[in-house]
Motif scaffolding. Sequence first.
Motif, PDB file in Angstrom:
ATOM      1  N   HIS A  73       0.856  -1.187   0.000  1.00 38.81           N
ATOM      2  CA  HIS A  73       0.000   0.000   0.000  1.00 38.81           C
ATOM      3  C   HIS A  73       0.891   1.235   0.000  1.00 38.81           C
ATOM      4  O   HIS A  73       1.689   1.425   0.911  1.00 38.81           O
ATOM      5  N   ASN A  75       0.357   4.212   0.688  1.00 32.61           N
ATOM      6  CA  ASN A  75       0.176   5.126   1.821  1.00 32.61           C
ATOM      7  C   ASN A  75       0.849   4.623   3.097  1.00 32.61           C
ATOM      8  O   ASN A  75       0.982   5.376   4.062  1.00 32.61           O
ATOM      9  N   TYR A  76       1.244   3.330   3.108  1.00 36.74           N
ATOM     10  CA  TYR A  76       1.867   2.753   4.297  1.00 36.74           C
ATOM     11  C   TYR A  76       3.115   1.957   3.907  1.00 36.74           C
ATOM     12  O   TYR A  76       3.229   0.770   4.221  1.00 36.74           O
TER      13      TYR A  76
END
Length: 206
Positions: A73, A75-76
């Motif tokens: 991901h 975003n992470y």
Amino acid sequence: NDSGISALLMLNHEEVGSISPYGAESSLIPQLFKLIFSSVVEEELHQRDIDNYYQAAIQKSFLISGDVSHAFHANYPSKHQEQHKTELGKGPIIKLSPGLSYASSPESSVIIGDLAKRGEFTLGEKIPLQKWAERNDIRGGKTLGPHLAASLGIGLNKCTDIGVGLLGMHSIRETVNVEDVFSSYLLFKAFWSLYDPLSYALQEHH
């Protein structure tokens, strides 16, 4: 011409710990397997021999725990190791854990990889695979694989955890790629039709 007993288990209550009369940590599954085995061999074996032959059969068995897995991901990014940025659409994921919260091992991963290659030739479809190892400083989730391996007595070299990669696990918008679902279907089909415990036992000794 199946030389063994094939079984598919679809279990309930995994998300609340599996401790229920129908969960993976109940005594139902070992008892059920023992009853099935006994019913198949009772005409050929004395009752006192069934336990020994049952344990020998379990040691020849292979367990696949089918679940889902984390895809990388954006975003992470800190949640993933640099070498394990699994992607949507690149095939099912073999899951590894230094804390043994997944049932996969290097030996079982080789067997699954070999089955995928043989399945591509037999089924005429490409079966891509990915590997993901959780960071040893971040505690991840766990699957039914270790529970079942421990309760049945199957060694970790004959167990593997495989999952379809997804984004947003446990959210209201979990996202997967349909190609990964189809690749998982092909992989399981290859396992059901091609896995032979005797041939892989011989390979392990060479």
